[in-house]
Enzyme design. Sequence first.
Site, PDB file in Angstrom:
ATOM      1  N   MET A   1      -8.127  -4.961  16.056  1.00  0.00           N
ATOM      2  CA  MET A   1      -9.590  -4.969  16.035  1.00  0.00           C
ATOM      3  C   MET A   1     -10.218  -6.178  16.732  1.00  0.00           C
ATOM      4  O   MET A   1     -11.333  -6.088  17.235  1.00  0.00           O
ATOM      5  CB  MET A   1     -10.104  -4.924  14.596  1.00  0.00           C
ATOM      6  CG  MET A   1      -9.656  -3.734  13.816  1.00  0.00           C
ATOM      7  SD  MET A   1     -10.022  -2.215  14.649  1.00  0.00           S
ATOM      8  CE  MET A   1      -8.573  -1.292  14.242  1.00  0.00           C
TER       9      MET A   1
ATOM     10  N   LYS B   1       0.848  -1.208   0.000  1.00  0.00           N
ATOM     11  CA  LYS B   1       0.000   0.000   0.000  1.00  0.00           C
ATOM     12  C   LYS B   1       0.879   1.252   0.000  1.00  0.00           C
ATOM     13  O   LYS B   1       0.603   2.211  -0.719  1.00  0.00           O
ATOM     14  CB  LYS B   1      -0.928   0.012   1.220  1.00  0.00           C
ATOM     15  CG  LYS B   1      -2.110  -0.921   1.071  1.00  0.00           C
ATOM     16  CD  LYS B   1      -3.179  -0.698   2.118  1.00  0.00           C
ATOM     17  CE  LYS B   1      -2.736  -1.063   3.508  1.00  0.00           C
ATOM     18  NZ  LYS B   1      -2.563  -2.484   3.755  1.00  0.00           N
TER      19      LYS B   1
ATOM     20  N   GLY C   1      -5.524   0.948  13.615  1.00  0.00           N
ATOM     21  CA  GLY C   1      -5.674   0.703  12.189  1.00  0.00           C
ATOM     22  C   GLY C   1      -5.430   1.951  11.367  1.00  0.00           C
ATOM     23  O   GLY C   1      -4.923   1.888  10.261  1.00  0.00           O
ATOM     24  N   GLN C   2      -5.784   3.102  11.907  1.00  0.00           N
ATOM     25  CA  GLN C   2      -5.734   4.337  11.125  1.00  0.00           C
ATOM     26  C   GLN C   2      -4.480   5.149  11.467  1.00  0.00           C
ATOM     27  O   GLN C   2      -3.946   5.042  12.569  1.00  0.00           O
ATOM     28  CB  GLN C   2      -6.974   5.179  11.397  1.00  0.00           C
ATOM     29  CG  GLN C   2      -8.260   4.430  11.060  1.00  0.00           C
ATOM     30  CD  GLN C   2      -9.474   5.319  11.181  1.00  0.00           C
ATOM     31  OE1 GLN C   2      -9.754   6.106  10.305  1.00  0.00           O
ATOM     32  NE2 GLN C   2     -10.199   5.198  12.276  1.00  0.00           N
TER      33      GLN C   2
ATOM     34  N   CYS D   1     -13.056   1.471  15.828  1.00  0.00           N
ATOM     35  CA  CYS D   1     -11.849   0.648  15.676  1.00  0.00           C
ATOM     36  C   CYS D   1     -10.972   0.548  16.913  1.00  0.00           C
ATOM     37  O   CYS D   1     -10.275  -0.445  17.064  1.00  0.00           O
ATOM     38  CB  CYS D   1     -11.046   1.063  14.454  1.00  0.00           C
ATOM     39  SG  CYS D   1     -10.089   2.550  14.611  1.00  0.00           S
ATOM     40  N   MET D   2     -10.944   1.514  17.808  1.00  0.00           N
ATOM     41  CA  MET D   2     -10.029   1.349  18.937  1.00  0.00           C
ATOM     42  C   MET D   2     -10.535   1.897  20.255  1.00  0.00           C
ATOM     43  O   MET D   2      -9.765   2.017  21.207  1.00  0.00           O
ATOM     44  CB  MET D   2      -8.621   1.895  18.630  1.00  0.00           C
ATOM     45  CG  MET D   2      -8.555   3.136  17.859  1.00  0.00           C
ATOM     46  SD  MET D   2      -8.550   4.732  18.572  1.00  0.00           S
ATOM     47  CE  MET D   2      -9.809   5.117  19.526  1.00  0.00           C
TER      48      MET D   2
HETATM   49  S1  SF4 Z   1       2.165   2.783   7.075  1.00  0.00           S
HETATM   50 FE1  SF4 Z   1       1.112   0.821   6.837  1.00  0.00          FE
HETATM   51  S2  SF4 Z   1       0.249   0.912   4.776  1.00  0.00           S
HETATM   52 FE2  SF4 Z   1       1.842   2.470   4.872  1.00  0.00          FE
HETATM   53  S3  SF4 Z   1       3.713   1.440   4.126  1.00  0.00           S
HETATM   54 FE3  SF4 Z   1       3.683   1.253   6.364  1.00  0.00          FE
HETATM   55  S4  SF4 Z   1       2.741  -0.734   6.760  1.00  0.00           S
HETATM   56 FE4  SF4 Z   1       2.223  -0.166   4.646  1.00  0.00          FE
END
Ligand code: SF4
Lengths: 801, 78
Positions: free
Chosen positions: A347, A88, A384-385, A172-173
């Site tokens: 999560m 990503k 997560g965010q 989420c948290m």
């Molecule tokens: S912050 Fe998360 S999505 Fe972005 S490069 Fe690092 S592990 Fe991958």
Amino acid sequence: MNPDRRTFLKGAAMAAATAAAATGSAATPPPPVEDIRDRMGPGVHWDKAPCRFCGTGCHVQVGTRDGKVVAIAGALEAEVNKGLLCVKGYHVGLALYGQDRLTTPLLRKDGKLVPISWEQAIGVIADRVEMDPAGFAFYGSGQWTIPEGYAAQKFMKGGLSNNHIDPNARLCMASAVTGFLAVYGVDEPAGCYTDLDEADVVILWGNNPAEMHPVLFSRIIDRRTRGENVTLIDIQTRRTRSTAHADHYLEFQPHGDLAIANGILHLLVANGTYDQTFLDQHLAFRKASDPPELKGQAATWEEFQAHIAAYTPEKVEELSGVSARDIRMLGDLFGRRDLKITSLWCMGMNQHTRGTAINSLVHAVHLLSGHFGKPGDAPTSLTGQPSACGTVREVGTLAHALPGGRVVANDKHRQQSEEFWNVPAGRVNAKPGYHTVKMWEQFSKPKADGGDIHTIWVQVTNPGQTLPNRNALFDPSRKDPDKFLIVSDVYPTATTVEADLVLPSAMWVEKNGVFGNSERRTQQWFRQVKPPGQARDDCWQTIAVAHELFRRGMPGMKDKDGRFLFAMPGDVPVWDWNRYYDINVDEVLFEEYRKFTRMKHKDLAPYQEYVKAYGMRWPVVQQPDGSWRETRFRFSEFDDPYVEKGKGIQFYHSNTEDGRAQVWIHPHEYPPERPDQDYPMWLCTGRVLEHWHTGTMTGRIPPLRRAMPASYVELNREDAQRMGISNGELVRVESRRGHCDLPVWIDGRGRPPQGYVFVPFFDERMLINRVTLEAHDPFSKQPDYKKCAVRVTRLAVAGAP
Amino acid sequence: MPVVGAVLHLRPGLEPPTELDDPRITVGERNGDKLPIVVVTDHRREDRQLLEQLEASPHVHAVFVAFVDHSDLVEVSP
Ligand code: SF4
């Protein structure tokens, strides 16, 4: 591409890869390497930014040329990722360049969204606020930057005297927050990512970092490739990519985690392997109060022992499905003083109707065994965010909170906030606002039935796809003419298509920003390219609405001296978009916010310090020589400046005000909805490696879309055979609330046990949140997306996923 | 033309995968179990496929990215 340029780029790529390959553990500084920034030549400008996506908080170097992002490199200097990025992060630059960016404000007229001017859009929002300020709500995000969240927070609580502001991070948290508060009296992990470089044992409690926090996970794998012995224990309800790397896989029944944690506590006591010194010096006991309150009531060691006596390994096997032998293995590991143990969760433990309880119990396991406060010994929740910690937990953009760990229900905290904001006494409302589920319930309910929220302004999130039980919490308001939905976003989403007013936003390096990642690390970046069309910063949007209300004479938009709530030094009129970047609004807001951070030992350094750094972990405290020092290990004297000399460990925000953390008594409980004759299977939902949450950005990046083009339902092979379902076949996943039709994936990336299905939520064409349950934890109010009862029925044959 | 710099985490004690014998891949100097590579392909679809193939190899633990140039893509976007 001309051959010279290709040679040039190849050289830059090899230099970056060679340097990243040469980095060792996070403690090792990067080797001297030729800087790829020089390799790319003078036409490309480089600047740093944290990755836009997950809470790991990797830093990237962003290469721009002619107003476009043209290259991305992992930042070698960044301790979090040392030059590496996941798939990503690799594509993060392309997230800006989908073909259908929102570029103009749109207002729904006669059922259709039609372009309007920004002036009109701001006026429409101001009208909605003026109509009934108390019925206006703000729904924000853990992807808000810190200044964006702070501006929204000040606008609502310091301006409108309205606490109906809550973020998607509630989904989420929030249970991690209530867990930390119940145990330590203050939020956020004591440890940091360095623990992963030191731990002998890493335990995954229901999370899948190989897909969700890949670069963080690589730190563990990397140690193994260097010959270090790291035991990985995967406690899960289904096999995932992380399982492939695990030494032990412990599969549990939903909610069995409560029994497992109690079982470890039982063994620590039964075997006499708990840490008596740590207990004597640092711990107290707590149990539920009546009525239930987050801080509960005092309990005794004897009560605690009596409670856990029932959780024998055999009993835990019965409750959780994990064998008594494996429970003993966990008990033995925690009983050993020669090992360092880090627990990670995300999560799985938070989206849980007993989320606060399971968070508290995992802390209890670490505390009672003394696996706490030393590098490698830590209970650590992951977010997560990218700024769930920074913007939500620290800025306090929750319905009950104020910045810096303050709460609206506390007289003193409100008074402090009013002083910092220079607003009249009594401006901040003492009554907590609506948490997420309640806010959307009140928005869905007709006014005549008590539905007192008439307008919600959504920024940087997509509730049309992520709210649980969408049929009940999202759809009804869309048919009610009294209800008005405003959405600021960068692409069309499942929410914008239903909105009454859509505002085009700038994203990531199209604006200045500050994020706070999972390990208390605050990360700053500057705008590097301009947003397309008329897209504008979310922070500007909030300030512009506030100013319009100020212009109309709304008293709440003035401070005590009659000045505009967001007045800038030199009176720069930043509500005028053409003047917004005449001053660094982020810096002004950050410095104002920074005062709050000192109230609960979450001190941040001045903004300019973050300009120089690849993030710093709070508390950041100034040294006698004027430099600023971050803190890696909170509550430990060797690193935390707020621990008194000679204390060793000190929980200085203890709920019992005696420097002690709380070990909680929490029984195992079954989930509110369980499979039965009509709905015989468990449903769990979650994310996938390729897509960021609802896929609105990653879905527009062709390589990621190709890699994971559509959603699916993971089904166990034996279940599929029994039901006569084959791979790729279209099935209906149906609960008491709604249904979703999806192709089946058997023996795919994740492998659920019999009687269990998993569906990712990234695909807006297959809204699994029509099926999920809005039941939530009583303290955190976080819904449980990980378990509800469904049935699976055959539809028709479709293409394999 | 996408140009990607990546790092392969090899499984301990194993040799680099045979998939690296590909004219589109340039292999750098191995550092322990980490191997820097550069992938140059005609289309972006190919580089992703190549990296996925490498990741699927039993010799490789994981593939991470260190550098990506996508000027070819954004220059044709609006
Ligand atoms: S912050 Fe998360 S999505 Fe972005 S490069 Fe690092 S592990 Fe991958």
